[in-house]
Design a protein around this motif. Structure first.
Motif, mmCIF file in Angstrom:
data_model
loop_
_atom_site.group_PDB
_atom_site.id
_atom_site.type_symbol
_atom_site.label_atom_id
_atom_site.label_comp_id
_atom_site.label_asym_id
_atom_site.label_seq_id
_atom_site.Cartn_x
_atom_site.Cartn_y
_atom_site.Cartn_z
ATOM 1 N N ARG A 294 58.863 24.303 33.712
ATOM 2 C CA ARG A 294 59.361 25.127 32.899
ATOM 3 C C ARG A 294 59.805 26.623 33.963
ATOM 4 N NH1 ARG A 294 55.139 29.146 29.830
ATOM 5 N NH2 ARG A 294 53.334 28.191 31.291
ATOM 6 N N GLY A 295 61.269 27.313 34.280
ATOM 7 C CA GLY A 295 61.467 28.089 34.868
ATOM 8 C C GLY A 295 62.342 29.425 33.758
ATOM 9 N N GLN A 296 62.448 30.393 34.751
ATOM 10 C CA GLN A 296 62.667 31.226 34.878
ATOM 11 C C GLN A 296 63.799 32.179 35.595
ATOM 12 O OE1 GLN A 296 61.869 35.723 33.983
ATOM 13 N NE2 GLN A 296 61.183 34.887 30.950
ATOM 14 N N TYR A 297 64.995 32.639 34.963
ATOM 15 C CA TYR A 297 66.146 32.419 36.550
ATOM 16 C C TYR A 297 65.671 34.385 36.597
ATOM 17 C CZ TYR A 297 70.050 34.558 32.807
ATOM 18 O OH TYR A 297 69.685 35.187 31.443
ATOM 19 N N GLY A 298 65.889 34.293 38.012
ATOM 20 C CA GLY A 298 66.421 35.839 38.706
ATOM 21 C C GLY A 298 67.205 36.778 38.934
ATOM 22 N N GLU A 299 67.623 37.152 39.623
ATOM 23 C CA GLU A 299 69.076 37.598 40.050
ATOM 24 C C GLU A 299 69.334 37.032 41.125
ATOM 25 O OE1 GLU A 299 69.107 41.996 41.382
ATOM 26 O OE2 GLU A 299 67.363 42.344 40.300
ATOM 27 N N GLY A 300 70.858 36.467 40.886
ATOM 28 C CA GLY A 300 71.188 35.753 41.971
ATOM 29 C C GLY A 300 72.820 35.873 42.396
ATOM 30 N N TRP A 301 73.150 35.028 42.206
ATOM 31 C CA TRP A 301 74.637 35.125 43.049
ATOM 32 C C TRP A 301 75.252 33.503 42.018
ATOM 33 C CZ3 TRP A 301 77.184 39.343 45.342
ATOM 34 C CH2 TRP A 301 76.493 39.963 46.000
ATOM 35 N N ASN A 321 57.817 35.811 29.193
ATOM 36 C CA ASN A 321 57.409 34.458 29.276
ATOM 37 C C ASN A 321 58.369 33.446 29.361
ATOM 38 O OD1 ASN A 321 55.663 33.314 30.839
ATOM 39 N ND2 ASN A 321 55.099 32.242 29.029
ATOM 40 N N VAL A 322 60.028 33.496 28.881
ATOM 41 C CA VAL A 322 60.495 32.785 28.073
ATOM 42 C C VAL A 322 60.953 31.787 28.967
ATOM 43 C CG1 VAL A 322 62.808 32.435 26.164
ATOM 44 C CG2 VAL A 322 60.797 33.603 25.742
ATOM 45 N N ASP A 323 61.166 30.637 28.566
ATOM 46 C CA ASP A 323 61.845 29.506 29.803
ATOM 47 C C ASP A 323 62.978 29.825 29.835
ATOM 48 O OD1 ASP A 323 61.931 26.884 27.735
ATOM 49 O OD2 ASP A 323 60.147 28.427 27.053
ATOM 50 N N THR A 324 63.851 29.300 30.503
ATOM 51 C CA THR A 324 65.941 29.307 30.322
ATOM 52 C C THR A 324 66.152 28.100 31.526
ATOM 53 O OG1 THR A 324 65.816 30.876 32.521
ATOM 54 C CG2 THR A 324 65.853 32.348 30.003
ATOM 55 N N PHE A 325 64.771 27.668 31.764
ATOM 56 C CA PHE A 325 64.465 26.324 32.400
ATOM 57 C C PHE A 325 63.823 24.953 32.272
ATOM 58 C CE2 PHE A 325 63.758 23.135 35.450
ATOM 59 C CZ PHE A 325 64.863 22.053 35.913
ATOM 60 N N LEU A 460 55.569 22.547 24.320
ATOM 61 C CA LEU A 460 55.683 23.887 23.475
ATOM 62 C C LEU A 460 54.186 25.177 23.465
ATOM 63 C CD1 LEU A 460 58.059 22.712 20.655
ATOM 64 C CD2 LEU A 460 58.467 24.223 23.205
ATOM 65 N N ASP A 461 53.060 23.937 23.310
ATOM 66 C CA ASP A 461 51.634 24.705 22.349
ATOM 67 C C ASP A 461 51.023 25.805 23.882
ATOM 68 O OD1 ASP A 461 52.226 24.820 19.886
ATOM 69 O OD2 ASP A 461 51.179 23.033 19.510
ATOM 70 N N THR A 462 50.980 24.530 24.879
ATOM 71 C CA THR A 462 50.697 24.712 26.353
ATOM 72 C C THR A 462 51.234 25.774 27.029
ATOM 73 O OG1 THR A 462 50.011 22.410 26.551
ATOM 74 C CG2 THR A 462 49.755 23.974 28.131
ATOM 75 N N TRP A 463 52.777 26.202 26.624
ATOM 76 C CA TRP A 463 53.203 26.927 27.410
ATOM 77 C C TRP A 463 52.605 28.103 26.731
ATOM 78 C CZ3 TRP A 463 58.603 24.489 28.803
ATOM 79 C CH2 TRP A 463 58.484 24.024 29.692
ATOM 80 N N GLN A 464 53.091 28.057 25.447
ATOM 81 C CA GLN A 464 52.826 29.080 24.744
ATOM 82 C C GLN A 464 51.242 30.468 25.191
ATOM 83 O OE1 GLN A 464 55.325 30.503 22.406
ATOM 84 N NE2 GLN A 464 53.630 32.345 22.201
ATOM 85 N N ALA A 465 50.374 28.718 24.877
ATOM 86 C CA ALA A 465 48.387 29.433 25.570
ATOM 87 C C ALA A 465 49.175 30.541 26.477
ATOM 88 C CB ALA A 465 47.895 28.517 24.700
ATOM 89 N N ASN A 466 49.309 29.281 27.516
ATOM 90 C CA ASN A 466 49.283 30.137 29.059
ATOM 91 C C ASN A 466 50.435 30.555 29.784
ATOM 92 O OD1 ASN A 466 46.205 29.167 29.516
ATOM 93 N ND2 ASN A 466 47.771 27.118 28.567
ATOM 94 N N THR A 467 50.518 31.908 30.055
ATOM 95 C CA THR A 467 51.674 32.278 30.634
ATOM 96 C C THR A 467 52.040 31.975 31.740
ATOM 97 O OG1 THR A 467 50.899 34.288 31.234
ATOM 98 C CG2 THR A 467 51.455 34.424 28.640
ATOM 99 N N SER A 468 53.329 31.865 31.895
ATOM 100 C CA SER A 468 53.330 31.146 33.799
ATOM 101 C C SER A 468 53.008 33.185 34.418
ATOM 102 C CB SER A 468 54.987 31.405 34.103
ATOM 103 O OG SER A 468 55.510 31.232 34.925
#
Length: 509
Positions: A294-301, A321-325, A460-468
């Motif tokens: 999973r991933g989440q975007y930060g600032e960029g160009w 903690n929402v995944d955008t990737f 989904l359950d694993t990601w929900q239970a464990n924040t990145s």
């Protein structure tokens, strides 16, 4: 082929008629069907929304959307004057029975005036929170008494998890037969997606090699340059895995992996898709880190413009903690595909907007050519480009002209724009016409929806239970987090994006 006369008189009720989906997609699609003489001889669109607006203002608003988003261009005055006669509006609260009794009176009057029974299509172009309320009240207020004529259309997401999807399915089944429920995924209406079936099953040369004996692995990428735009409230409850992989990408996987059908009947095709989902190898919670990223975007160009990160977007938590990737490796445990990895990835704010399926074949068993002739050697690849450029490429080795035996990969290209310059209908045009005609082929069945959720619930359950701990973990304008590269690299592969290269898309062959 002209099909207009075959479609019965139809009333289309759009809940959420003042919303963005209706404005950008549904009304341009209905208008294009009308221009193409694909609508029923008698039809009426009854719009329902909370907005306090006059009929004239409502129609004017819809025309602005058509002028901006229709593939046919701006509406011509004469065409629009005739088309708008088929547009009506009713202000109403989706949770108020009075809204539905008013609709019933309107539809009954239309039916009486037309002197014939009418198809009744109830389209829920609303946030998922309203699905249950609308469906219950449509049933309770007698709007779907004739199950041969009433149909209900549900936009994605269909449920938030397996339990909510099962609950919504059970609710709809109390009011409608399965054949009346149209769970719409606009990806399945795209010409290039539908063409996967034609490509696979209308050409004898591909079926013999479409299996584990010849195919090394399959990649499916659906990347978007845009961020979440103004959908922070929705995206905070969804994420990339739910929003894209659970429906769009798993649908593409099914089309690539399904067995041939005995006929082109809707349930034949849908049965084969469900077989694929049921054969997907189960991922245990302990294995999630090996199979999913999973991933989440930060600032960029992006295209020279600085853009903010996900946590800086409107209506998004600063500690979200929402995944955008999301990227997932799947295996299909059956005779055709055993141990062939299917890599799926999708993300927001990526380097480009592209939807592509890449089938990489195995290496030849023996290279008989001199070493110096194979410096640029690549395995054969079949690339199905879905968007923004539509077409199919086959990459193979060929000899470079000259006195020496030197090999180089070349592409054989089929491009939609070259072959069909007249253009193709938008996805919603195809899907709306199928709804009017009662064709469920391109729509998901209840067991298919639940099977897709079952596949993803451990992740989904694993990601929900464990924040990145490392969000954001990729910059906007890139191809996602480094862990996604590692996911595929440990198998000896790398992610591929091979753009369709033709004169028409501005690239040199």
């Amino acid at each position: 082929m002209e099909t207009r006369a075959k479609i019965p008189a139809t009333v289309i009720v759009i809940f959420g008629a003042a919303g963005d989906l209706t404005w950008r997609k549904l009304m341009p699609a209905l208008y294009n069907l009308y221009l193409g003489k694909r609508m029923p001889d008698r039809f009426m669109m009854l719009g329902v929304a909370h907005t306090d607006i006059s009929l004239d203002d409502f129609q004017r608003h819809l025309r602005e959307g058509i002028d901006q988003f229709s593939r046919s261009g701006k509406a011509k005055p004469d065409d629009w004057d005739d088309f708008k006669k088929h547009l009506s509006y009713q202000k109403g609260d989706f949770n108020d029975d009075a809204t539905y009794t008013g609709l019933k009176q309107q539809i009954d009057k239309i039916e009486k005036d037309w002197g014939e029974p009418v198809n009744r299509v109830y389209y829920m172009a609303v946030p998922p929170a309203f699905f249950e309320s609308i469906a219950v009240r449509v049933g309770k207020n007698g709007l779907c008494k004739n199950k041969q004529l009433a149909r209900i259309v549900v936009e994605k997401p269909f449920g938030h998890d397996i339990e909510s999807a099962r609950h919504l399915n059970n609710l709809l089944h109390e009011l409608f037969d399965e054949s009346q429920i149209y769970r719409i995924d606009h990806y399945l209406g795209k010409e290039t997606v539908q063409n996967i079936l034609a490509f696979r099953f209308a050409n004898a040369m591909f079926e013999p090699i479409w299996n584990r004996n010849y195919i090394d692995h399959v990649q499916i990428t659906v990347a978007e340059q845009i961020g979440i735009e103004n959908r922070g409230n929705y995206y905070e409850t969804a994420g990339a895995l739910r929003d894209m992989i659970q429906n769009h990408l798993l649908q593409l996987l099914c089309l690539v992996a399904m067995e041939p059908t005995a006929s082109f009947k809707a349930d034949e095709i849908r049965n084969k898709k469900v077989d694929v989902l049921n054969a997907l190898r189960k991922i245990t919670p302990e294995q999630v880190h090996e199979y999913a990223v999973r991933g989440q975007y930060g600032e960029g160009w992006v295209e020279g413009k600085h853009v903010k990160g996900y946590r800086q977007e409107q209506d998004v938590s600063k500690t979200s903690n929402v995944d955008t990737f999301a990227a997932v490796k799947f295996f299909i445990d059956n005779w055709r595909w055993q141990d062939v990895p299917f890599y799926l990835r999708s993300g927001k704010r990526m380097a480009e907007t592209i939807s592509v399926i890449t089938i990489q074949f195995k290496q030849v068993p023996h290279r008989s050519f001199p070493v110096e002739s194979t410096e640029n050697w690549q395995p054969n690849k079949l690339v199905l480009n879905i968007q923004p450029h539509m077409g199919i490429q086959l990459r193979f080795q060929a000899k470079i002209p000259g006195v020496k035996m030197l090999l180089n990969p070349v592409d054989m290209v089929f491009d939609y724009v070259d072959s069909y310059p007249a253009g193709s209908p938008e996805a919603y045009e195809t899907l709306l016409l199928d709804i009017f005609e009662g064709d469920t082929t391109l729509f998901m069945r209840s067991d298919q929806v639940e099977a897709a959720w079952n596949v993803l619930m451990p992740i989904l359950d694993t990601w929900q239970a464990n924040t990145s701990p490392n969000f954001p973990n990729y910059a906007a304008g890139t191809y996602g987090p480094e862990d996604a590269e590692a996911l595929i690299a440990k198998d000896g592969h790398n992610w591929m994006v091979i753009p369709l290269e033709t004169e028409n898309n501005g690239r040199k062959k």
